[in-house]
Design an enzyme around this catalytic site. Structure first.
Site, PDB file in Angstrom:
ATOM      1  N   PRO A 291      25.264  18.385  13.551  1.00 32.34           N
ATOM      2  CA  PRO A 291      25.962  17.364  12.775  1.00 32.34           C
ATOM      3  C   PRO A 291      25.877  17.623  11.271  1.00 32.34           C
ATOM      4  O   PRO A 291      24.836  18.040  10.771  1.00 32.34           O
ATOM      5  CB  PRO A 291      25.199  16.082  13.126  1.00 32.34           C
ATOM      6  CG  PRO A 291      23.813  16.558  13.454  1.00 32.34           C
ATOM      7  CD  PRO A 291      23.980  17.914  14.091  1.00 32.34           C
ATOM      8  N   CYS A 361      45.830  17.093 -13.476  1.00 30.92           N
ATOM      9  CA  CYS A 361      47.267  17.122 -13.732  1.00 30.92           C
ATOM     10  C   CYS A 361      48.017  17.351 -12.433  1.00 30.92           C
ATOM     11  O   CYS A 361      48.583  18.422 -12.211  1.00 30.92           O
ATOM     12  CB  CYS A 361      47.578  18.203 -14.744  1.00 30.92           C
ATOM     13  SG  CYS A 361      46.717  17.918 -16.268  1.00 30.92           S
TER      14      CYS A 361
HETATM   15  N1  LLP Z   1      29.340  23.298  13.414  1.00 26.24           N
HETATM   16  C1  LLP Z   1      30.394  24.074  13.153  1.00 26.24           C
HETATM   17  C2  LLP Z   1      30.518  25.363  13.812  1.00 26.24           C
HETATM   18  C3  LLP Z   1      31.383  23.635  12.264  1.00 26.24           C
HETATM   19  O1  LLP Z   1      32.429  24.399  12.015  1.00 26.24           O
HETATM   20  C4  LLP Z   1      31.249  22.373  11.627  1.00 26.24           C
HETATM   21  C5  LLP Z   1      32.239  21.891  10.679  1.00 26.24           C
HETATM   22  C6  LLP Z   1      30.100  21.618  11.914  1.00 26.24           C
HETATM   23  C7  LLP Z   1      29.178  22.100  12.825  1.00 26.24           C
HETATM   24  C8  LLP Z   1      29.841  20.286  11.286  1.00 26.24           C
HETATM   25  O2  LLP Z   1      30.845  19.364  11.568  1.00 26.24           O
HETATM   26  P1  LLP Z   1      30.657  17.824  11.112  1.00 26.24           P
HETATM   27  O3  LLP Z   1      29.522  17.236  11.921  1.00 26.24           O
HETATM   28  O4  LLP Z   1      30.357  17.816   9.665  1.00 26.24           O
HETATM   29  O5  LLP Z   1      31.967  17.226  11.416  1.00 26.24           O
HETATM   30  N2  LLP Z   1      36.234  19.911   5.225  1.00 26.24           N
HETATM   31  C9  LLP Z   1      36.558  19.078   6.355  1.00 26.24           C
HETATM   32  C10 LLP Z   1      35.574  19.264   7.481  1.00 26.24           C
HETATM   33  C11 LLP Z   1      35.477  20.689   7.959  1.00 26.24           C
HETATM   34  C12 LLP Z   1      34.450  20.865   9.054  1.00 26.24           C
HETATM   35  C13 LLP Z   1      34.219  22.286   9.324  1.00 26.24           C
HETATM   36  N3  LLP Z   1      33.247  22.575  10.325  1.00 26.24           N
HETATM   37  C14 LLP Z   1      36.599  17.626   5.897  1.00 26.24           C
HETATM   38  O6  LLP Z   1      36.375  17.353   4.716  1.00 26.24           O
HETATM   39  O7  LLP Z   1      36.898  16.740   6.700  1.00 26.24           O
END
Ligand code: LLP
Length: 444
Positions: A291, A361
Site C-alpha cells: 500500500p 500559466c
Molecule cells: N505496487 C505497485 C507495483 C504499484 O505500481 C503501485 C502504484 C503500488 C504498489 C502502490 O499503489 P497505491 O497503494 O499507492 O495505490 N500517480 C497516480 C498513482 C499511480 C500508482 C502507481 N503504482 C495517482 O496520483 O493517482
C-alpha cells in the site's frame, strides 16, 4: 467536510493538525506547505499489520514509496515494521540512507536501468521484481558476472480490469507492466526463471491499479493468482512460497467517497487466498501487500495562502492560491477531486461556491471546482487542501520555475521539517552558462 486523523477545529474556529494550528504552521514554515500527520501514518501502518496478524501466518506489508518518500518517511514506516517498495535508484538510495536494511526492500519497475540493477545487486536488495523476459536475461547476466544470486519475484498480469481511472489501471492484458497469464507467457517466465541458476525465484507479484474503491477486483485477482500458482505447480513442480498482491486501496478524497478499510481489504485477500489454496491443496504462501496511498494519502494536508480573488459576475469566483499544479498535478492529470477548508475560518458556514486555482500559466491549473467556502474568504486566508499526502510531493514539478514546498511532520503539538523548502537559488544550481553566451546582446 470530513476531518481526517488528528485534524480538529479548536475553540476559536481554527483547523489544527497534530495539535498545531494550520495558520501557525503557515506562518512558521511559509506556504505552500505539505503537512503530514505522523499519528495517522502510524495508525494506517498498524491497520494493515494488525489485520494480517490476526488472519495469516506469514506476511509482509511494504510501503509503496512512490506515494511519498523522503528519508524521514522511510525511517517512520520502517519503525512501524513495514518493508519498502521502491521503483528507482533514487527511491532505493533514499531508503538505504534512512537506515532501512536492503533485504527489506522490494525493487519494482518495468525498465530498470543496468545502473539501478547494479546498485540493487551491490546493496543486496531483498526482492527484485522482474517485469519482462528481457529484464530476466539482463539481470541473470549481471548477477552471474558479479557472482551473486538475487532473490526475484515475477510480475504477472492477471488480466483484471480494476475500476479506476485508466491512467492508473495496470492489471489488464494490454499494459506496459508485467507478464500476462493469458497465452502462457506467465508460465513460460516461471520456467525460464527456474532454469536460470543465477537467480533465486521466491515469488509471484501482481498489481491491478490504484485508488480502487471496490474490493471485487481484488477478489478476482487473488483467486486468479492462486489458480495460476496451482497451474505452475502442476507444470513445473515449483510451489510458490510468496504471493505479492500489490497495492492500490483507495482513500476518501471527499466527504462523499466511501473507501474500504485496510482491514476489509486484508479480509478479502486472506479469505480468497485461503479458499483457493484449500481447493488446490496448496500450502498457504507468505502474503505481501504494497500500500502507498492508503498509508499516507489522508495524512497529508497542503496549506496555501489565498491571493487574488476574482469574481466574474454570473459566471464564477476564482480564488487563486500560491501553489497549484506544480505541487498537486492530480486534478489536471486524473480529474482528481479534493476538498478544502479555510483554516482560519474553519467553523464558519460554507455558503459561497468558488473555484480554487493555482498560479501556473495554464488554464487547466484548477485545484478544486465549486468548493464551498465561508462568505468572508479573503486574501491572506490559509486554505487547507485535504488528502494530499500521496502522489503530490512525489509528483511535484518545477514548471514555471516555482521552488518545491517544504514538508513538515506534525505530532502532539510539535512540527519538524522533513524536507526543506527549495529556494530560487536552488533552482539555479544545475544551470551552466556556455562561454559564448556570456558576451551579452549580439546585435546592435
Ligand atoms: N505496487 C505497485 C507495483 C504499484 O505500481 C503501485 C502504484 C503500488 C504498489 C502502490 O499503489 P497505491 O497503494 O499507492 O495505490 N500517480 C497516480 C498513482 C499511480 C500508482 C502507481 N503504482 C495517482 O496520483 O493517482
Amino acid at each position: 467536510m470530513h476531518l481526517y486523523g488528528t485534524q480538529a477545529i479548536d475553540a476559536e474556529g481554527h483547523l489544527t493538525i497534530g495539535g498545531v494550528r494550520a495558520v501557525d504552521l503557515a506562518r512558521r514554515f511559509g506556504t505552500p506547505l505539505y503537512v503530514l500527520d505522523e499519528e495517522l501514518i502510524r495508525q494506517n501502518c498498524r491497520a494493515y499489520v494488525d489485520a494480517f496478524r490476526s488472519a495469516w501466518p506469514d506476511f509482509i506489508v511494504a510501503y509503496a514509496a512512490k506515494a511519498f518518500l523522503c528519508t524521514a518517511m522511510a525511517a517512520l514506516v520502517h519503525q512501524e515494521g513495514l518493508y519498502l517498495d521502491v521503483v528507482s535508484g533514487g527511491e532505493l538510495i533514499t531508503a538505504l540512507r534512512a537506515g532501512v536494511p536492503a533485504e527489506r526492500l522490494i525493487f519494482h519497475g518495468n525498465n530498470k536501468t543496468p545502473e539501478e540493477l547494479d546498485l540493487a545487486l551491490r546493496a543486496g536488495v531483498g526482492r527484485i521484481v522482474v517485469d519482462s523476459f528481457s529484464e530476466l536475461d539482463l539481470l541473470a547476466d549481471m548477477a552471474a558476472e558479479r557472482e551473486v544470486r538475487p532473490r526475484i519475484a515475477l510480475r504477472i498480469t492477471p488480466g483484471v480490469e480494476a475500476h479506476t481511472h485508466h491512467y492508473i489501471a495496470t492489471g489488464q492484458l494490454d499494459s506496459k507492466f508485467g507478464i500476462p497469464i493469458a497465452g502462457g507467457a506467465g508460465l513460460e517466465a516461471v520456467r525460464r526463471a527456474l532454469e536460470t541458476p543465477a537467480v533465486d525465484l521466491v515469488g509471484l507479484h501482481c498489481h491491478i491499479g490504484s485508488q480502487i474503491l471496490d474490493l471485487g477486483g481484488y477478489e478476482v485477482t487473488a483467486a486468479r493468482m492462486v489458480d495460476f500458482m496451482a497451474a505452475v505447480q502442476r507444470e513445473t513442480g515449483w510451489t510458490c512460497p510468496e504471493l505479492n498482491l500489490g497495492g492500490g486501496l483507495g482513500v476518501r478524497y471527499t466527504a462523499e467517497d466511501r473507501a474500504p478499510t485496510p482491514a476489509e481489504l486484508v479480509a478479502v485477500l486472506t479469505r480468497t487466498v485461503r479458499a483457493r489454496c484449500e481447493a488446490h491443496e496448496l500450502p498457504l504462501p507468505r502474503l505481501v501487500v504494497e500500500p502507498g496511498r492508503s498509508i499516507v494519502g489522508e495524512a497529508g494536508t497542503t496549506l496555501y495562502t489565498v491571493g487574488a480573488i476574482k469574481e466574474i459576475p454570473g459566471v464564477r469566483t476564482y480564488v487563486a492560491v500560491d501553489g497549484g499544479m506544480g505541487d498537486n498535478p492530480r486534478p489536471a492529470l486524473y480529474q482528481a477531486r479534493y476538498d478544502a477548508v479555510v483554516a482560519n475560518r474553519a467553523a464558519e458556514p460554507r455558503i459561497r461556491l468558488v473555484t480554487v486555482v493555482g498560479r501556473t500559466c495554464e488554464s487547466g491549473d484548477v485545484l478544486i471546482r465549486d468548493l464551498p467556502v465561508p462568505e468572508t474568504i479573503a486574501r491572506g486566508d490559509i486554505l487547507a487542501v485535504q488528502v494530499t499526502g500521496a502522489y503530490n510531493y512525489s509528483m511535484a514539478s518545477h514548471y514555471n520555475r516555482f521552488p518545491k514546498p517544504a514538508v513538515v511532520l506534525v505530532r502532539d503539538g510539535e512540527a519538524d521539517v522533513v524536507v526543506e523548502r527549495e529556494t530560487w537559488e536552488d533552482l539555479l544550481r544545475f544551470d551552466r552558462m556556455p562561454e559564448r553566451l556570456r558576451a551579452g546582446v549580439a546585435w546592435r
